[in-house]
Design a protein around this motif. Sequence first.
Motif, mmCIF file in Angstrom:
data_model
loop_
_atom_site.group_PDB
_atom_site.id
_atom_site.type_symbol
_atom_site.label_atom_id
_atom_site.label_comp_id
_atom_site.label_asym_id
_atom_site.label_seq_id
_atom_site.Cartn_x
_atom_site.Cartn_y
_atom_site.Cartn_z
ATOM 1 N N ASP A 1 21.175 24.495 103.541
ATOM 2 C CA ASP A 1 21.903 23.805 102.476
ATOM 3 C C ASP A 1 22.086 24.741 101.294
ATOM 4 O O ASP A 1 21.337 25.711 101.127
ATOM 5 N N ARG A 2 23.090 24.447 100.499
ATOM 6 C CA ARG A 2 23.286 25.123 99.207
ATOM 7 C C ARG A 2 23.148 24.056 98.131
ATOM 8 O O ARG A 2 23.936 23.115 98.064
ATOM 9 N N VAL A 3 22.131 24.197 97.299
ATOM 10 C CA VAL A 3 21.800 23.219 96.269
ATOM 11 C C VAL A 3 22.446 23.651 94.952
ATOM 12 O O VAL A 3 22.195 24.757 94.473
ATOM 13 N N THR A 4 23.275 22.791 94.374
ATOM 14 C CA THR A 4 23.918 23.074 93.096
ATOM 15 C C THR A 4 23.289 22.218 92.002
ATOM 16 O O THR A 4 22.457 21.342 92.272
ATOM 17 N N ASP A 5 23.725 22.465 90.758
ATOM 18 C CA ASP A 5 23.183 21.675 89.645
ATOM 19 C C ASP A 5 23.732 20.254 89.636
ATOM 20 O O ASP A 5 23.380 19.453 88.772
ATOM 21 N N GLN A 6 24.584 19.918 90.611
ATOM 22 C CA GLN A 6 25.080 18.558 90.768
ATOM 23 C C GLN A 6 24.500 17.862 92.001
ATOM 24 O O GLN A 6 24.870 16.720 92.300
ATOM 25 N N SER A 7 23.609 18.532 92.720
ATOM 26 C CA SER A 7 23.019 17.941 93.926
ATOM 27 C C SER A 7 22.135 16.760 93.544
ATOM 28 O O SER A 7 21.205 16.894 92.741
ATOM 29 N N ARG B 1 7.779 18.642 102.887
ATOM 30 C CA ARG B 1 7.035 18.744 101.637
ATOM 31 C C ARG B 1 7.113 20.165 101.067
ATOM 32 O O ARG B 1 7.176 20.370 99.845
ATOM 33 N N ALA B 2 7.098 21.142 101.948
ATOM 34 C CA ALA B 2 7.211 22.527 101.490
ATOM 35 C C ALA B 2 8.575 22.776 100.856
ATOM 36 O O ALA B 2 8.683 23.473 99.837
ATOM 37 N N TYR B 3 9.621 22.215 101.430
ATOM 38 C CA TYR B 3 10.962 22.308 100.862
ATOM 39 C C TYR B 3 10.985 21.675 99.467
ATOM 40 O O TYR B 3 11.525 22.256 98.507
ATOM 41 N N GLN B 4 10.373 20.527 99.347
ATOM 42 C CA GLN B 4 10.287 19.842 98.062
ATOM 43 C C GLN B 4 9.539 20.700 97.039
ATOM 44 O O GLN B 4 9.971 20.838 95.881
ATOM 45 N N CYS B 5 8.450 21.308 97.455
ATOM 46 C CA CYS B 5 7.661 22.152 96.560
ATOM 47 C C CYS B 5 8.461 23.387 96.141
ATOM 48 O O CYS B 5 8.393 23.821 94.987
ATOM 49 N N ALA B 6 9.238 23.945 97.055
ATOM 50 C CA ALA B 6 10.074 25.100 96.725
ATOM 51 C C ALA B 6 11.085 24.749 95.647
ATOM 52 O O ALA B 6 11.319 25.529 94.714
ATOM 53 N N LEU B 7 11.690 23.575 95.747
ATOM 54 C CA LEU B 7 12.658 23.161 94.732
ATOM 55 C C LEU B 7 11.994 23.011 93.356
ATOM 56 O O LEU B 7 12.564 23.407 92.336
ATOM 57 N N ILE B 8 10.800 22.456 93.324
ATOM 58 C CA ILE B 8 10.081 22.313 92.056
ATOM 59 C C ILE B 8 9.725 23.693 91.498
ATOM 60 O O ILE B 8 9.806 23.931 90.293
ATOM 61 N N MET C 1 21.318 28.587 89.498
ATOM 62 C CA MET C 1 21.993 27.942 90.614
ATOM 63 C C MET C 1 23.228 28.762 91.033
ATOM 64 O O MET C 1 23.742 29.547 90.250
ATOM 65 N N PRO C 2 23.700 28.470 92.261
ATOM 66 C CA PRO C 2 23.143 27.563 93.277
ATOM 67 C C PRO C 2 21.973 28.196 94.028
ATOM 68 O O PRO C 2 21.781 29.407 94.000
ATOM 69 N N LEU C 3 21.199 27.330 94.712
ATOM 70 C CA LEU C 3 20.077 27.766 95.525
ATOM 71 C C LEU C 3 20.451 27.671 96.994
ATOM 72 O O LEU C 3 21.087 26.705 97.414
#
Length: 241
Positions: A208-214, A169-176, A190-192
Motif C-alpha cells: 500500500d501507499r499511505v498518504t496524509d489523506q488515508s 500489529r507490527a504494521y500498526q506499530c510501524a505507522l505509529i 508522506m507518502p509512506l
Amino acid sequence: MTYCVAMRLAEGLVFASDSRTNAGFDQISTFRKMHVFEKPGERQLVLLSAGNLATSQSVISLLERRAGSGDSNLMNTQSMFETAELVGQTIREVTRRDNPNGAMSHVDFSCSLILGGQIKGEAPRLFNIYPEGNFIEATEETPYFQIGESKYGKPILDRIIHYHLSLERAYQCALISFDSTMKSNLSVGMPLDIALYRRDQLTLWFRDRVTDQSEYFLQLRQQWHQGIQSLFASLDPPDVP
C-alpha cells in the motif's frame, strides 16, 4: 533525509519507508525508497534505501539492469546471505566509481540499504547493509532494523516489537513510528510505502501507499495522540513539597 524500518517476525516480514528527500529548505522532493524484486514461487526480495540519493539510485539501477543476466544477480543467487553480499559489492562498486580513492571528502556519497525477503528452500531473512558494503542480520532477539532518521520512531518499536508479534500489529506499530518521526522531523514525510510478506508465500501479501489523506492512518494518528494525552493525565502526580 529519510526513514525506513523493516521487521523479521515469526509470521513474516514488514517493510515501511517514507518518500521525502531534502537537499535544502527549498529543495524538497518525493522519491520512492522501496524497491521490489520478485520471481513468483521462487523468491521475493525488498530493498529499502536511505542516504545519498544519487548513490542509492545508481545501486538500485545496476541491480535492476543486471537482474536476469548471465552474471550473478538478484534473480539467481542461491541464498539471502549471498544476495546481501551482492548488494554490498554493488554499493562498493558505485562508491569507487563516483568517488575514486575518496578524493571528494567534502561530499557524503554513502547510502544504507535494508534487504529482506525469502528464497525458496530457506526461511525469510533480513539484513542491514552498511555504506561500506558489510552487513548484519536480524535475529529473534533483534527483529527490526531502521535506517535514516531513526531516533524519533525508535521508542515505540523498542516497547512493542517482538518476534512473535502479528504482522497486522507490527504494521500498526510501524505507522505509529512514522507518525512520531514526522511529528518531530519535517525532513521525513508522506507518502509512506508499506509491504507485508507472509512466510513461505514467495509473493507479497499486502502492499500500500499511505498518504496524509488515508483514512486508517488519520484515525490511528488521532487515537494514538488521544491515548497518550489520556494516559499522561491519569498518572499519579509526583510527591513534591
